[in-house]
Write an enzyme that holds these catalytic residues in place. Structure first.
Site, PDB file in Angstrom:
ATOM      1  N   SER A 127       0.950  -1.040   0.067  1.00 53.14           N
ATOM      2  CA  SER A 127       0.097   0.154   0.134  1.00 53.14           C
ATOM      3  C   SER A 127       0.796   1.112   0.043  1.00 53.14           C
ATOM      4  CB  SER A 127      -0.937   0.028   1.148  1.00 53.14           C
ATOM      5  OG  SER A 127      -1.437   1.193   1.500  1.00 53.14           O
ATOM      6  N   TYR A 152      -1.919  -1.875  11.116  1.00 48.43           N
ATOM      7  CA  TYR A 152      -2.131  -2.278   9.609  1.00 48.43           C
ATOM      8  C   TYR A 152      -1.116  -2.046   8.784  1.00 48.43           C
ATOM      9  CZ  TYR A 152      -3.872  -2.198   4.917  1.00 48.43           C
ATOM     10  OH  TYR A 152      -4.001  -2.365   3.531  1.00 48.43           O
ATOM     11  N   LYS A 156       2.153  -3.945   6.531  1.00 40.65           N
ATOM     12  CA  LYS A 156       2.630  -3.943   5.130  1.00 40.65           C
ATOM     13  C   LYS A 156       3.897  -3.543   5.059  1.00 40.65           C
ATOM     14  CE  LYS A 156      -1.229  -4.729   3.419  1.00 40.65           C
ATOM     15  NZ  LYS A 156      -1.645  -6.092   2.810  1.00 40.65           N
TER      16      LYS A 156
HETATM   17  P1  NAD Z   1     -11.164  -7.796   1.313  1.00 41.97           P
HETATM   18  O1  NAD Z   1     -11.275  -7.673   2.598  1.00 41.97           O
HETATM   19  O2  NAD Z   1     -12.181  -7.381   0.369  1.00 41.97           O
HETATM   20  O3  NAD Z   1     -10.370  -8.966   0.959  1.00 41.97           O
HETATM   21  C1  NAD Z   1      -9.545  -9.678   1.651  1.00 41.97           C
HETATM   22  C2  NAD Z   1     -10.193 -11.144   1.649  1.00 41.97           C
HETATM   23  O4  NAD Z   1      -9.100 -11.913   2.510  1.00 41.97           O
HETATM   24  C3  NAD Z   1     -11.455 -11.422   2.235  1.00 41.97           C
HETATM   25  O5  NAD Z   1     -12.113 -12.084   1.394  1.00 41.97           O
HETATM   26  C4  NAD Z   1     -11.206 -12.058   3.594  1.00 41.97           C
HETATM   27  O6  NAD Z   1     -12.253 -13.089   3.614  1.00 41.97           O
HETATM   28  C5  NAD Z   1      -9.971 -12.899   3.133  1.00 41.97           C
HETATM   29  N1  NAD Z   1      -8.937 -13.233   4.531  1.00 41.97           N
HETATM   30  C6  NAD Z   1      -8.837 -12.385   5.471  1.00 41.97           C
HETATM   31  N2  NAD Z   1      -7.789 -12.864   6.322  1.00 41.97           N
HETATM   32  C7  NAD Z   1      -7.682 -14.144   5.737  1.00 41.97           C
HETATM   33  C8  NAD Z   1      -6.959 -15.504   6.126  1.00 41.97           C
HETATM   34  N3  NAD Z   1      -6.183 -15.305   7.217  1.00 41.97           N
HETATM   35  N4  NAD Z   1      -7.013 -16.691   5.671  1.00 41.97           N
HETATM   36  C9  NAD Z   1      -7.804 -16.531   4.171  1.00 41.97           C
HETATM   37  N5  NAD Z   1      -8.594 -15.616   3.929  1.00 41.97           N
HETATM   38  C10 NAD Z   1      -8.475 -14.286   4.577  1.00 41.97           C
HETATM   39  O7  NAD Z   1      -9.799  -6.382   1.008  1.00 41.97           O
HETATM   40  P2  NAD Z   1      -9.568  -5.952  -0.474  1.00 41.97           P
HETATM   41  O8  NAD Z   1      -9.864  -4.664  -0.469  1.00 41.97           O
HETATM   42  O9  NAD Z   1      -9.815  -6.685  -1.397  1.00 41.97           O
HETATM   43  O10 NAD Z   1      -7.651  -5.890  -0.146  1.00 41.97           O
HETATM   44  C11 NAD Z   1      -7.063  -6.840  -0.562  1.00 41.97           C
HETATM   45  C12 NAD Z   1      -5.573  -6.691  -0.251  1.00 41.97           C
HETATM   46  O11 NAD Z   1      -5.176  -5.386  -0.751  1.00 41.97           O
HETATM   47  C13 NAD Z   1      -5.288  -6.657   1.242  1.00 41.97           C
HETATM   48  O12 NAD Z   1      -4.107  -7.253   1.634  1.00 41.97           O
HETATM   49  C14 NAD Z   1      -5.216  -5.248   1.558  1.00 41.97           C
HETATM   50  O13 NAD Z   1      -4.437  -4.959   2.676  1.00 41.97           O
HETATM   51  C15 NAD Z   1      -4.566  -4.596   0.337  1.00 41.97           C
HETATM   52  N6  NAD Z   1      -4.722  -3.344   0.066  1.00 41.97           N
HETATM   53  C16 NAD Z   1      -6.162  -2.810   0.002  1.00 41.97           C
HETATM   54  C17 NAD Z   1      -6.444  -1.447  -0.176  1.00 41.97           C
HETATM   55  C18 NAD Z   1      -7.795  -1.015  -0.274  1.00 41.97           C
HETATM   56  O14 NAD Z   1      -8.092   0.071  -0.196  1.00 41.97           O
HETATM   57  N7  NAD Z   1      -8.713  -1.789  -0.574  1.00 41.97           N
HETATM   58  C19 NAD Z   1      -5.261  -0.749  -0.374  1.00 41.97           C
HETATM   59  C20 NAD Z   1      -4.206  -1.076  -0.202  1.00 41.97           C
HETATM   60  C21 NAD Z   1      -3.804  -2.548   0.057  1.00 41.97           C
HETATM   61  N1  UFG Z   2     -13.229  10.580   3.682  1.00 42.17           N
HETATM   62  C1  UFG Z   2     -14.110  11.680   3.997  1.00 42.17           C
HETATM   63  N2  UFG Z   2     -15.109  10.997   4.623  1.00 42.17           N
HETATM   64  C2  UFG Z   2     -15.370   9.586   4.756  1.00 42.17           C
HETATM   65  C3  UFG Z   2     -14.144   8.893   4.266  1.00 42.17           C
HETATM   66  C4  UFG Z   2     -13.121   9.208   3.930  1.00 42.17           C
HETATM   67  O1  UFG Z   2     -14.014  12.742   3.809  1.00 42.17           O
HETATM   68  O2  UFG Z   2     -16.496   9.179   5.316  1.00 42.17           O
HETATM   69  C5  UFG Z   2     -11.779  10.987   3.124  1.00 42.17           C
HETATM   70  C6  UFG Z   2     -10.369  10.804   3.850  1.00 42.17           C
HETATM   71  O3  UFG Z   2     -10.639  11.840   4.805  1.00 42.17           O
HETATM   72  C7  UFG Z   2      -9.472  10.882   2.801  1.00 42.17           C
HETATM   73  C8  UFG Z   2     -10.246  10.274   1.627  1.00 42.17           C
HETATM   74  O4  UFG Z   2     -11.502  10.346   1.768  1.00 42.17           O
HETATM   75  O5  UFG Z   2      -8.988  12.081   2.827  1.00 42.17           O
HETATM   76  C9  UFG Z   2      -9.873   8.879   1.452  1.00 42.17           C
HETATM   77  O6  UFG Z   2     -10.122   7.956   2.686  1.00 42.17           O
HETATM   78  P1  UFG Z   2     -10.208   6.462   2.850  1.00 42.17           P
HETATM   79  O7  UFG Z   2     -10.553   6.005   4.028  1.00 42.17           O
HETATM   80  O8  UFG Z   2     -11.138   5.808   1.587  1.00 42.17           O
HETATM   81  O9  UFG Z   2      -8.691   6.009   2.147  1.00 42.17           O
HETATM   82  P2  UFG Z   2      -7.214   6.467   2.899  1.00 42.17           P
HETATM   83  O10 UFG Z   2      -6.562   7.166   1.728  1.00 42.17           O
HETATM   84  O11 UFG Z   2      -7.426   7.085   4.242  1.00 42.17           O
HETATM   85  O12 UFG Z   2      -6.805   4.767   3.125  1.00 42.17           O
HETATM   86  C10 UFG Z   2      -7.082   3.765   2.230  1.00 42.17           C
HETATM   87  C11 UFG Z   2      -7.187   2.408   2.811  1.00 42.17           C
HETATM   88  C12 UFG Z   2      -5.824   2.034   3.546  1.00 42.17           C
HETATM   89  C13 UFG Z   2      -4.630   2.131   2.626  1.00 42.17           C
HETATM   90  C14 UFG Z   2      -4.624   3.518   1.787  1.00 42.17           C
HETATM   91  C15 UFG Z   2      -3.797   3.498   0.636  1.00 42.17           C
HETATM   92  O13 UFG Z   2      -8.103   2.650   3.824  1.00 42.17           O
HETATM   93  O14 UFG Z   2      -6.083   0.939   4.022  1.00 42.17           O
HETATM   94  O15 UFG Z   2      -5.852   3.725   1.249  1.00 42.17           O
HETATM   95  O16 UFG Z   2      -3.923   2.500  -0.002  1.00 42.17           O
HETATM   96  F1  UFG Z   2      -3.633   1.915   3.060  1.00 42.17           F
END
Ligand code: NAD
Ligand code: UFG
Length: 341
Positions: A127, A152, A156
């Site tokens: 991330s 969290y 990473k």
């Molecule tokens: P998500 O929660 O939708 O998907 C994760 C999946 O992993 C889920 O289906 C959950 O049931 C499964 N899971 C969790 N722990 C497990 C375990 N121990 N064994 C088997 N399955 C397990 O999340 P996502 O948004 O698809 O994110 C996927 C990956 O990308 C994560 O590693 C997350 O940290 C990373 N990531 C997400 C974002 C974002 O904004 N969505 C940003 C940066 C990084």
């Molecule tokens: N925001 C609002 N109102 C809300 C939710 C969010 O104004 O109800 C704003 C936040 O303040 C931020 C922007 O929208 O400025 C984005 O917020 P998100 O929570 O959607 O995303 P972040 O950038 O804070 O973080 C996300 C994931 C993290 C990840 C990061 C980078 O939650 O896990 O993106 O990938 F690490």
């Protein structure tokens, strides 16, 4: 014969979209997911889009016996994409051990099993949170890693180090670390998308629920930042674009013999959009008003961050393509499928 790929967390948000793109590209996919943050019906969506149901095993990758059983039941897996992790920043502050255990033990088990079962490479979901508040934007992969602001985020950083150390020790595997910026949107078919659990923490699911009348209004967290309109700036990347990057990364990691054993790529568009600009894009593209108010800043938020994606564009050969208005329309279509008030 098709190359077999293990997608951990494959019924989740990014994992399901990536499974679709892998299958469309001719890969055979095996999913393991413990369904802690997704449900089994996602497989129906994947099948409806691609015409093929991926192999699925319900299980937890933090259990080494389960991991061994998986590789035994599905022999010949060549590559892994490790999405399985817990991802709620706020919850990680409340329950740090849960986050360290789930995100790190799962990874350790996979790495340990890889040489044993002849798996050649692992793509890891990292991330942009590893950069903290950037000194300059756009930010490239050489920028310093800042101390993590949540357990969290720390998982990473530590995961990246674990993978790198293991490979430097001579382990016979390769890895590509992908640093995602802000993934948003849903598949254009509306058959798969993000399934927020309870009250959404992230911007887009909250926004679409507010537009659908499920939430009274969206709160914009702060309009007094040092940005042109005062709201925070992010690099919002369409989830299908993001999914396609994994296919490109997998192909590079497994098929190219002369690449570095560990590579890092930023996955973003290179375009910073403010929270208020994103609301505008949503309203413009869908014709639906978002009820919102300006509120206080959210603790720990980064003011502005967007990607310098040139390395991904040139070295990986991938580029984000979906216009933001299309992404917003897809996010809204998905919300309409999930339901309105
Ligand atoms: P998500 O929660 O939708 O998907 C994760 C999946 O992993 C889920 O289906 C959950 O049931 C499964 N899971 C969790 N722990 C497990 C375990 N121990 N064994 C088997 N399955 C397990 O999340 P996502 O948004 O698809 O994110 C996927 C990956 O990308 C994560 O590693 C997350 O940290 C990373 N990531 C997400 C974002 C974002 O904004 N969505 C940003 C940066 C990084
Ligand atoms: N925001 C609002 N109102 C809300 C939710 C969010 O104004 O109800 C704003 C936040 O303040 C931020 C922007 O929208 O400025 C984005 O917020 P998100 O929570 O959607 O995303 P972040 O950038 O804070 O973080 C996300 C994931 C993290 C990840 C990061 C980078 O939650 O896990 O993106 O990938 F690490």
């Amino acid at each position: 014969m098709a190359t077999k790929i293990l997608v951990t967390g494959g019924t989740g948000y990014i994992g399901s979209h990536t499974t679709v793109e892998l299958q469309n590209a001719g890969y055979e996919v095996v999913i393991i997911d413990n369904l802690s943050n997704s449900n089994i019906e996602v497989l129906d969506g994947i099948e409806a889009i691609t015409g093929k149901r991926p192999e699925f095993m319900e299980g937890d990758i933090t259990d080494m016996n389960t991991v061994r059983e998986l590789f035994t039941r599905f022999p010949g897996i060549k590559g892994i994409i490790n999405f399985a992790a817990s991802k709620a920043v706020g919850e990680s502050v409340q329950k740090p051990l849960l986050y360290y255990r789930n995100n790190l033990v799962g990874l350790l088990n996979l790495l340990e099993a890889m040489p044993e079962f002849g798996v050649e490479g692992i793509v890891f979901s990292s991330s942009c949170t590893v950069y903290g508040e950037p000194d300059v934007n756009p930010i490239d992969e050489t920028a310093p890693i800042k101390p993590a602001t949540s357990p969290y985020g720390n998982t990473k950083q530590i995961s990246e180090e674990i993978i790198t150390d293991f490979i430097h020790s001579g382990a016979p595997i390769k890895s590509i670390l992908l640093r995602y910026f802000n993934p948003v949107g849903a598949h254009p078919s509306s058959l798969i998308g993000e399934l927020p659990n309870g009250v959404p923490n992230n911007l887009i699911p909250y926004l679409t629920q507010a537009a659908a009348g499920i939430r009274k209004e969206l709160t914009v967290f702060g309009d007094d930042y040092n940005t042109p309109d005062g709201s925070c700036i992010r690099d919002f990347i369409d989830v299908v674009d993001l999914a396609k990057a994994h296919v490109t990364a997998m192909r590079r990691m497994l098929d190219k013999k002369d690449t570095d054993p560990v590579e890092i790529f930023n996955l973003g568009t290179g375009r910073g959009l403010s929270v208020l600009e994103l609301i505008e894009s949503f309203e413009r593209s869908t014709g639906v008003k978002v009820p919102y108010k300006i509120g206080a800043r959210r603790e720990g938020d980064i003011e502005k961050i967007w990607a310098e994606p040139t390395k991904a564009n040139t070295v990986l050969g991938w580029k984000a393509e979906v216009p933001i208005d299309d992404t917003m329309r897809n996010a809204w279509a998905w919300q309409c499928r999930l339901g309105k008030k």
